[in-house]
Motif scaffolding. Structure first.
Motif, PDB file in Angstrom:
ATOM      1  N   PRO A   1     -11.930   2.157   4.308  1.00  0.00           N
ATOM      2  CA  PRO A   1     -10.973   2.399   5.404  1.00  0.00           C
ATOM      3  C   PRO A   1     -11.230   1.520   6.625  1.00  0.00           C
ATOM      4  O   PRO A   1     -10.303   0.940   7.197  1.00  0.00           O
ATOM      5  N   LYS A   2     -12.503   1.414   7.022  1.00  0.00           N
ATOM      6  CA  LYS A   2     -12.840   0.586   8.187  1.00  0.00           C
ATOM      7  C   LYS A   2     -12.589  -0.899   7.897  1.00  0.00           C
ATOM      8  O   LYS A   2     -12.035  -1.623   8.735  1.00  0.00           O
ATOM      9  N   ILE A   3     -12.974  -1.346   6.696  1.00  0.00           N
ATOM     10  CA  ILE A   3     -12.753  -2.748   6.336  1.00  0.00           C
ATOM     11  C   ILE A   3     -11.261  -3.059   6.314  1.00  0.00           C
ATOM     12  O   ILE A   3     -10.795  -4.076   6.854  1.00  0.00           O
ATOM     13  N   GLY A   4     -10.474  -2.179   5.698  1.00  0.00           N
ATOM     14  CA  GLY A   4      -9.031  -2.407   5.634  1.00  0.00           C
ATOM     15  C   GLY A   4      -8.376  -2.429   6.996  1.00  0.00           C
ATOM     16  O   GLY A   4      -7.509  -3.272   7.276  1.00  0.00           O
ATOM     17  N   ALA A   5      -8.779  -1.500   7.877  1.00  0.00           N
ATOM     18  CA  ALA A   5      -8.196  -1.470   9.225  1.00  0.00           C
ATOM     19  C   ALA A   5      -8.518  -2.749   9.993  1.00  0.00           C
ATOM     20  O   ALA A   5      -7.650  -3.317  10.682  1.00  0.00           O
ATOM     21  N   ASP A   6      -9.754  -3.233   9.871  1.00  0.00           N
ATOM     22  CA  ASP A   6     -10.130  -4.480  10.554  1.00  0.00           C
ATOM     23  C   ASP A   6      -9.330  -5.666  10.024  1.00  0.00           C
ATOM     24  O   ASP A   6      -8.864  -6.521  10.808  1.00  0.00           O
ATOM     25  N   LEU A   7      -9.153  -5.742   8.721  1.00  0.00           N
ATOM     26  CA  LEU A   7      -8.388  -6.852   8.137  1.00  0.00           C
ATOM     27  C   LEU A   7      -6.929  -6.814   8.570  1.00  0.00           C
ATOM     28  O   LEU A   7      -6.346  -7.837   8.948  1.00  0.00           O
ATOM     29  N   LEU A   8      -6.319  -5.634   8.513  1.00  0.00           N
ATOM     30  CA  LEU A   8      -4.908  -5.519   8.900  1.00  0.00           C
ATOM     31  C   LEU A   8      -4.714  -5.832  10.379  1.00  0.00           C
ATOM     32  O   LEU A   8      -3.720  -6.470  10.766  1.00  0.00           O
ATOM     33  N   LYS A   9      -5.640  -5.403  11.205  1.00  0.00           N
ATOM     34  CA  LYS A   9      -5.543  -5.707  12.635  1.00  0.00           C
ATOM     35  C   LYS A   9      -5.696  -7.208  12.874  1.00  0.00           C
ATOM     36  O   LYS A   9      -5.020  -7.791  13.724  1.00  0.00           O
ATOM     37  N   ARG A  10      -6.580  -7.846  12.108  1.00  0.00           N
ATOM     38  CA  ARG A  10      -6.791  -9.288  12.264  1.00  0.00           C
ATOM     39  C   ARG A  10      -5.538 -10.077  11.887  1.00  0.00           C
ATOM     40  O   ARG A  10      -5.230 -11.099  12.510  1.00  0.00           O
ATOM     41  N   TYR A  11      -4.792  -9.587  10.889  1.00  0.00           N
ATOM     42  CA  TYR A  11      -3.614 -10.314  10.422  1.00  0.00           C
ATOM     43  C   TYR A  11      -2.322  -9.794  11.044  1.00  0.00           C
ATOM     44  O   TYR A  11      -1.242 -10.009  10.505  1.00  0.00           O
TER      45      TYR A  11
ATOM     46  N   ARG B   1       5.187   0.736   4.099  1.00  0.00           N
ATOM     47  CA  ARG B   1       4.245  -0.336   4.461  1.00  0.00           C
ATOM     48  C   ARG B   1       2.835   0.229   4.644  1.00  0.00           C
ATOM     49  O   ARG B   1       1.862  -0.343   4.155  1.00  0.00           O
ATOM     50  N   ALA B   2       2.736   1.368   5.338  1.00  0.00           N
ATOM     51  CA  ALA B   2       1.425   1.994   5.540  1.00  0.00           C
ATOM     52  C   ALA B   2       0.834   2.457   4.213  1.00  0.00           C
ATOM     53  O   ALA B   2      -0.370   2.298   3.959  1.00  0.00           O
ATOM     54  N   GLY B   3       1.660   3.039   3.320  1.00  0.00           N
ATOM     55  CA  GLY B   3       1.149   3.496   2.035  1.00  0.00           C
ATOM     56  C   GLY B   3       0.697   2.357   1.140  1.00  0.00           C
ATOM     57  O   GLY B   3      -0.320   2.471   0.447  1.00  0.00           O
ATOM     58  N   LEU B   4       1.438   1.253   1.152  1.00  0.00           N
ATOM     59  CA  LEU B   4       1.068   0.119   0.299  1.00  0.00           C
ATOM     60  C   LEU B   4      -0.260  -0.504   0.727  1.00  0.00           C
ATOM     61  O   LEU B   4      -1.048  -0.934  -0.124  1.00  0.00           O
ATOM     62  N   LEU B   5      -0.519  -0.550   2.023  1.00  0.00           N
ATOM     63  CA  LEU B   5      -1.702  -1.250   2.538  1.00  0.00           C
ATOM     64  C   LEU B   5      -2.854  -0.308   2.883  1.00  0.00           C
ATOM     65  O   LEU B   5      -3.834  -0.749   3.482  1.00  0.00           O
ATOM     66  N   HIS B   6      -2.762   0.979   2.531  1.00  0.00           N
ATOM     67  CA  HIS B   6      -3.804   1.923   2.977  1.00  0.00           C
ATOM     68  C   HIS B   6      -5.161   1.635   2.332  1.00  0.00           C
ATOM     69  O   HIS B   6      -6.203   1.890   2.935  1.00  0.00           O
ATOM     70  N   ASP B   7      -5.179   1.131   1.087  1.00  0.00           N
ATOM     71  CA  ASP B   7      -6.449   0.856   0.382  1.00  0.00           C
ATOM     72  C   ASP B   7      -6.757  -0.632   0.327  1.00  0.00           C
ATOM     73  O   ASP B   7      -7.496  -1.074  -0.553  1.00  0.00           O
ATOM     74  N   ILE B   8      -6.195  -1.429   1.249  1.00  0.00           N
ATOM     75  CA  ILE B   8      -6.401  -2.876   1.198  1.00  0.00           C
ATOM     76  C   ILE B   8      -7.871  -3.242   1.385  1.00  0.00           C
ATOM     77  O   ILE B   8      -8.318  -4.309   0.949  1.00  0.00           O
ATOM     78  N   GLY B   9      -8.655  -2.340   2.018  1.00  0.00           N
ATOM     79  CA  GLY B   9     -10.077  -2.621   2.215  1.00  0.00           C
ATOM     80  C   GLY B   9     -10.856  -2.672   0.918  1.00  0.00           C
ATOM     81  O   GLY B   9     -11.938  -3.277   0.864  1.00  0.00           O
TER      82      GLY B   9
ATOM     83  N   GLU C   1       0.310  -1.170  14.544  1.00  0.00           N
ATOM     84  CA  GLU C   1      -0.737  -0.204  14.877  1.00  0.00           C
ATOM     85  C   GLU C   1      -0.682   1.021  13.967  1.00  0.00           C
ATOM     86  O   GLU C   1      -1.709   1.593  13.611  1.00  0.00           O
ATOM     87  N   VAL C   2       0.520   1.429  13.588  1.00  0.00           N
ATOM     88  CA  VAL C   2       0.671   2.585  12.702  1.00  0.00           C
ATOM     89  C   VAL C   2       0.041   2.305  11.343  1.00  0.00           C
ATOM     90  O   VAL C   2      -0.653   3.151  10.759  1.00  0.00           O
ATOM     91  N   VAL C   3       0.249   1.102  10.803  1.00  0.00           N
ATOM     92  CA  VAL C   3      -0.306   0.725   9.505  1.00  0.00           C
ATOM     93  C   VAL C   3      -1.838   0.654   9.579  1.00  0.00           C
ATOM     94  O   VAL C   3      -2.538   1.125   8.674  1.00  0.00           O
ATOM     95  N   VAL C   4      -2.354   0.105  10.674  1.00  0.00           N
ATOM     96  CA  VAL C   4      -3.817   0.012  10.857  1.00  0.00           C
ATOM     97  C   VAL C   4      -4.422   1.409  10.924  1.00  0.00           C
ATOM     98  O   VAL C   4      -5.450   1.700  10.302  1.00  0.00           O
TER      99      VAL C   4
END
Length: 526
Positions: free
Chosen positions: A389-399, A369-377, A403-406
């Motif tokens: 990285p910052k954009i992806g972490a903010d999006l994943l946290k919002r949805y 799960r973390a590997g699939l979503l690491h470049d979501i930003g 915490e490990v994936v973020v």
């Protein structure tokens, strides 16, 4: 005759009456006699009953007396048994008390002995303390004499000598500590590096991804050059309408058979490319038709985006994703990095991260799960300021992601300290996927030229001693000259280098500039 008969009749009636009277008297007397006889029998029977009752009474009294004696004997036996048990208990208690008394006496004797020993030791300690006090006094006197002698010989007072000694001791301890740390780090590296290499090789071999890179194009083929005029339209109304609706730039130059579509947003560029291809195939090119076809294409592309996202999640065996996250994942299908498709890269990183986690006995599902979503930003970095990285972490946290994936999305490029093991695994898998042969379509000469450009721009600033481009050009580490810079000026030089990269170079993503300034003090023991 009749008189005789009457007389005889009268006499007969008299005898009958007399006879009846006698019979009645006899009956009465007989009844009375019978009654008297019955009374005698009853009285005799009563006396017999009374005599029998008296005998029974006597017998019962004797039996009761015997039972009472037996019960008394039984109770007496019980009481004697209880008394015997009580005597035994009392005897045992008496014995226990005797033992306790003996123990108390022994302890009392031991305490008396210990008290005597303590008194003896106290006397000895007092004597030793007196002796130690006397010797301490003598030593203090000697130390005072030696201290005065040292002060006279060295010319240093007590505080100066103390500071000098502490500095020397601190230097020696720091040197020894550094040697010990270096030795331990070297030993750990020697033990861990072969195991890590083996795990990486095993994971990459198990996945066995195809060594080809995908490339998206922003060009549209046209059947002839006359089509260029139809695309432009009268006084340019068609091309203006197309650019306004799609938000892209259409470049029509002298290149035969090709029209170029340019836009920073890859999804918008894909919509424009497909719409333009449909317009060319349809042949009816005018503003209303352009608007209609672009709207249809947008719906088709949105469906395709969701489909790509769902297929990617299913392929990586990742479930329970938010609908927005699936949509962002599908957008990566149209995003490339050095001609490497980001969605395929994310799926590859998911598998490699999961395999590495399973090799280490960790949760493979969470790692995938973390590997699939690491470049979501990267799906939103054209719409939002900041690095992916910052954009992806903010999006994943919002949805509502774990915490490990973020943390993995935020730290897979070493932008922060990797506090979680899954982040380290994700970063390793990301580096392996990006650096494997054939992953990114870039020649060696171009790669070396780009590295040299980064380093040459950085070393061209005053106060820079050396510069090193690392992580395929994603980061440049600059070594500042300590004599020519301060901490404040080094920070300004770091910012100037980053601005120079933005102005002079064209590159995907971000380039991190790290300025390092340190002071070193070296002495040689002879």
């Amino acid at each position: 005759m009749e008189g005789s008969i009457l007389l005889l009749g009268a006499i007969g009636e008299g005898w009958v009456a007399a006879f009846v009277g006698l019979a009645a008297l006899g009956g009465f007397l007989g009844a009375k006699g019978l009654d008297r006889l019955r009374r005698r029998d009853v009285e005799k029977e009563a006396r017999l009953i009374i005599d029998g009752a008296e005998k029974d009474k006597a017998t019962l009294l004797k039996e009761a007396a015997v039972e009472a004696k037996e019960m008394a004997l039984q109770e007496k036996a019980k009481i004697e048994d209880q008394m015997s048990e009580v005597r035994k208990e009392l005897h045992e208690r008496e014995r226990t008390l005797d033992k306790a008394d003996d123990n108390l006496q022994q302890r009392s004797e031991q305490l008396q002995k210990q008290e005597k020993m303590v008194e003896s030791n106290q006397r000895k300690l007092a004597e030793k303390l007196e002796d130690a006090t006397r010797r301490q006094s003598e030593l203090d006197d000697l130390l005072d004499v030696q201290r005065q002698t040292l002060h006279q010989l060295s010319g240093l007072n007590r505080d100066e000598a103390k500071d000098l000694l502490l500095k020397k001791l601190d230097t020696e301890l720091s040197h020894e500590q550094g040697l010990l740390i270096k030795k331990r780090e070297q030993a750990i590296a020697e033990a861990v590096e072969p195991k890590a290499r083996e795990m990486l090789i095993t994971s990459l071999q198990r996945f066995a991804a195809a060594h080809t890179a995908e490339a998206t194009t922003s060009t549209v083929d046209i059947p002839n050059d006359d089509m260029k005029g139809r695309i432009i339209g009268r006084e340019g109304r068609n091309i203006r309408a197309f650019e306004k609706i799609t938000g892209v730039d259409v470049i029509i130059d002298d290149t035969p058979g090709v029209v170029i579509v340019s836009a920073f947003d890859p999804v918008r560029r894909e919509i424009a490319r497909l719409s333009l291809a449909k317009l060319i195939a349809d042949g009816r090119i005018h503003p209303s038709r352009i608007e209609e076809l672009v709207a249809e294409t947008e719906k088709e592309v949105e469906k395709q985006i969701v489909k790509f996202g769902e297929e990617a999640a299913q392929e990586a065996d990742v479930h329970g994703l938010h609908a927005k996250v699936i949509h962002l994942l599908g957008r990566l299908r149209y995003r490339t990095s050095y001609s490497q498709n980001v969605l395929r890269h994310s799926i590859e990183v998911a598998f490699v991260t999961g395999m590495l986690a399973e090799e280490m006995g960790m949760d493979g599902d969470l790692a995938r799960r973390a590997g699939l979503l690491h470049d979501i930003g990267k799906a939103a970095d054209h719409d939002t300021e900041g690095g992916h990285p910052k954009i992806g972490a903010d999006l994943l946290k919002r949805y509502g992601e774990n915490e490990v994936v973020v943390h993995a999305a935020l730290g897979h490029h070493d932008d922060i300290r990797p506090d979680m093991p899954y982040t380290v695994l994700c970063a390793a898998a990301d580096a392996c996927s990006a650096s494997r042969p054939g992953a990114r379509r870039e020649t060696l000469d171009r790669y070396i030229k780009r590295m040299q450009e980064l380093e040459s721009i950085a070393t061209g600033f005053d106060g820079v001693s050396q510069a090193f481009a690392i992580q395929a050009g994603r980061e440049v580490r600059v070594i500042a000259n300590t004599n020519q810079t301060t901490d404040e000026s080094a920070a300004k030089v770091c910012r100037d280098i980053a601005q120079a990269f933005e102005q002079q170079l064209t590159y995907p993503g971000e380039i991190k500039v790290t300025m390092i300034r340190e002071s070193r003090f070296t002495e040689t023991a002879k």
